[in-house]
Design a protein around this motif. Sequence first.
Motif, PDB file in Angstrom:
ATOM      1  N   THR A 197       0.835  -1.205   0.000  1.00 17.53           N
ATOM      2  CA  THR A 197       0.000   0.000   0.000  1.00 17.53           C
ATOM      3  C   THR A 197       0.865   1.248   0.000  1.00 17.53           C
ATOM      4  O   THR A 197       0.547   2.229  -0.689  1.00 17.53           O
ATOM      5  CB  THR A 197      -0.935   0.001   1.223  1.00 17.53           C
ATOM      6  OG1 THR A 197      -1.772  -1.150   1.173  1.00 17.53           O
ATOM      7  CG2 THR A 197      -1.796   1.250   1.265  1.00 17.53           C
ATOM      8  N   ARG A 200       1.970   1.972  -3.410  1.00 19.56           N
ATOM      9  CA  ARG A 200       0.859   2.491  -4.209  1.00 19.56           C
ATOM     10  C   ARG A 200       0.572   3.952  -3.864  1.00 19.56           C
ATOM     11  O   ARG A 200       0.262   4.755  -4.746  1.00 19.56           O
ATOM     12  CB  ARG A 200      -0.385   1.629  -3.974  1.00 19.56           C
ATOM     13  CG  ARG A 200      -1.533   1.956  -4.900  1.00 19.56           C
ATOM     14  CD  ARG A 200      -2.708   1.039  -4.678  1.00 19.56           C
ATOM     15  NE  ARG A 200      -3.884   1.502  -5.423  1.00 19.56           N
ATOM     16  CZ  ARG A 200      -5.115   1.116  -5.184  1.00 19.56           C
ATOM     17  NH1 ARG A 200      -5.350   0.236  -4.217  1.00 19.56           N
ATOM     18  NH2 ARG A 200      -6.120   1.585  -5.895  1.00 19.56           N
ATOM     19  N   ILE A 201       0.661   4.303  -2.581  1.00 16.40           N
ATOM     20  CA  ILE A 201       0.424   5.688  -2.165  1.00 16.40           C
ATOM     21  C   ILE A 201       1.404   6.630  -2.843  1.00 16.40           C
ATOM     22  O   ILE A 201       1.029   7.694  -3.362  1.00 16.40           O
ATOM     23  CB  ILE A 201       0.513   5.800  -0.629  1.00 16.40           C
ATOM     24  CG1 ILE A 201      -0.702   5.140   0.027  1.00 16.40           C
ATOM     25  CG2 ILE A 201       0.616   7.267  -0.191  1.00 16.40           C
ATOM     26  CD1 ILE A 201      -0.571   4.947   1.521  1.00 16.40           C
ATOM     27  N   ASP A 325      -9.258   6.364  -3.477  1.00 13.56           N
ATOM     28  CA  ASP A 325      -8.651   5.394  -4.391  1.00 13.56           C
ATOM     29  C   ASP A 325      -8.252   4.114  -3.665  1.00 13.56           C
ATOM     30  O   ASP A 325      -8.386   3.015  -4.214  1.00 13.56           O
ATOM     31  CB  ASP A 325      -7.426   6.002  -5.076  1.00 13.56           C
ATOM     32  CG  ASP A 325      -7.795   7.037  -6.124  1.00 13.56           C
ATOM     33  OD1 ASP A 325      -9.000   7.201  -6.399  1.00 13.56           O
ATOM     34  OD2 ASP A 325      -6.882   7.690  -6.666  1.00 13.56           O
ATOM     35  N   LEU A 326      -7.753   4.245  -2.447  1.00 13.22           N
ATOM     36  CA  LEU A 326      -7.248   3.081  -1.724  1.00 13.22           C
ATOM     37  C   LEU A 326      -8.350   2.295  -1.033  1.00 13.22           C
ATOM     38  O   LEU A 326      -8.325   1.063  -1.022  1.00 13.22           O
ATOM     39  CB  LEU A 326      -6.213   3.518  -0.679  1.00 13.22           C
ATOM     40  CG  LEU A 326      -4.884   4.055  -1.227  1.00 13.22           C
ATOM     41  CD1 LEU A 326      -4.114   4.744  -0.124  1.00 13.22           C
ATOM     42  CD2 LEU A 326      -4.065   2.927  -1.828  1.00 13.22           C
ATOM     43  N   THR A 503      -3.162   3.449   6.434  1.00 14.12           N
ATOM     44  CA  THR A 503      -3.097   2.015   6.751  1.00 14.12           C
ATOM     45  C   THR A 503      -3.444   1.732   8.201  1.00 14.12           C
ATOM     46  O   THR A 503      -3.308   0.596   8.658  1.00 14.12           O
ATOM     47  CB  THR A 503      -1.698   1.453   6.444  1.00 14.12           C
ATOM     48  OG1 THR A 503      -0.719   2.147   7.228  1.00 14.12           O
ATOM     49  CG2 THR A 503      -1.364   1.577   4.969  1.00 14.12           C
TER      50      THR A 503
END
Length: 522
Positions: A197, A200-201, A325-326, A503
């Motif tokens: 993650t 991706r961020i 988005d996440l 997260t």
Amino acid sequence: MSSGPDITSSESPQQGGIDQEADRRVKLATLRDGFGIDPYGQRTDGLMDLCAAREQYDADADAAFKEDADNDMRPQAKVAGRIMTSRMFGNLLFMTVRDATGDIQLAISKKNVSAQTFKLAKLADLNDIVIAQGPLGTTKTGEITVWARGDDGFAIATKSIAPPPGKWHGLQNAELRYRKRYVDLYANPEVMATFATRSRIVKLIRDLLTDPPAAVVQVTGGGFVEVETPMMQPIAGGAAARPFVTHHNALDIDMYMRIAPELYLKRLLVGGMPRVFEINRNFRNEGVDHSHNPEFTMLELYQAFGDYNTMMTITETMFNTLASDLAGLTTLPFRDEQINLDVPFRRVGYHDLFTEHNEFDAGDHPKLVDKARQLGIEKLNVDHDLLLNEVWEQTVESHLVQPTFVIDYPASLCPLTKRKQGNPDVAERFELIIAGMEFANAYTELNDPDVQAANFQQQMDGLDEEEATFRAMDNDFVEALKVGMPPAGGLGVGVDRLVMLLTDSRSIRDVILFPLMRPTTS
């Protein structure tokens, strides 16, 4: 970090009276001498991730095969993973293997592979990295499984000689997990997911700035250009922080690991680059706690003809977009709170917040001193704004749970910031506070070279002897401002803290792969 295997057990090579490493070394020799294979493998083409393999499973083909074994149209998979569990049922060996994308079960049956391959499979230990290939089916319990087929249906790719993590009964020693991240990553899938993650961020931040959404374009006029600036600098500038010192042998000069890229990025505005950003590693020789690591990642960006209001729009759009988005939603759990990232975020003045939480005016010096004394602040005979900020941090910051832009700081605290028109005692600066933690800091940038030089000098005059050894007047930056830097807004966002928020991680060490740790004595 959530619970997983107790890797502390891997510190004891003696278990059940057996020296595990010695036993594994015997098997290592057997692989070499008895099987004639390299226990550390070689290049292997055609592998697929375990998640992709699971997705290849065809229920109809599996059902048809179970009806008629001669009608085998099941998809084939070739996979590699680390053995997490292993159990033998007569002439059938089941293993659960894991890679960065997840787990899958392997089945090695004596009737489907050669006798040599089956013997090899029985030599495999937990932690070994293995390769298997064959059709995808299910067991009687419905578990998707790669059924090894043929002489090359199973192979040991890397023999692990270290004892494996212990049984699945939770990890108590969090510090050891940080030290042995290479075990933590494969033993705890949620840790692997956190760092996937994070990656991706960072990509989403880059995408948002280089190809911004309409809300950002409306205030910026276009996208930003990513740049790189020096990590070793002759002057420790751009922030009030203690640097790490290094030495350049060829030039015989001391240099400083970057505490901030600010002054170099502003030079690029002078040069005519209108919108720039850098996702950079900074180094500050300071303390370590749940939200601070001496080496950390920061996003800094600067926009010509922007101001701190522009930066607020960019910041709240970024946080909102990343959450959407996440997670597909904008209210996220963080530190036992539900954080609402819907825009716009609250905007409130620094002095107003002080009065709200302390019930007296921020300019009342006698009451401020009394309050500081109650809080145990030792240095009372300092500049009013410095003392005000000490009290502010202890009485206000922890109460700001939902996203809050704290705006308009005392000017004396912000030597790189433009003053508010009509009120020179206030600087056009904001900090974004969420759950009592600073996530972003932004200015309407100072671009008057004479005022900047005076502020630098005032800052230098207030340094103690130790600080003065690594601070210096940045004359080159002042010269750059003399050339002319357009009015601008600047923003810094702590990437590690942003990852913590997105997260739901309690410590910055949970989102840094290899956080700084005190050396062990052994």
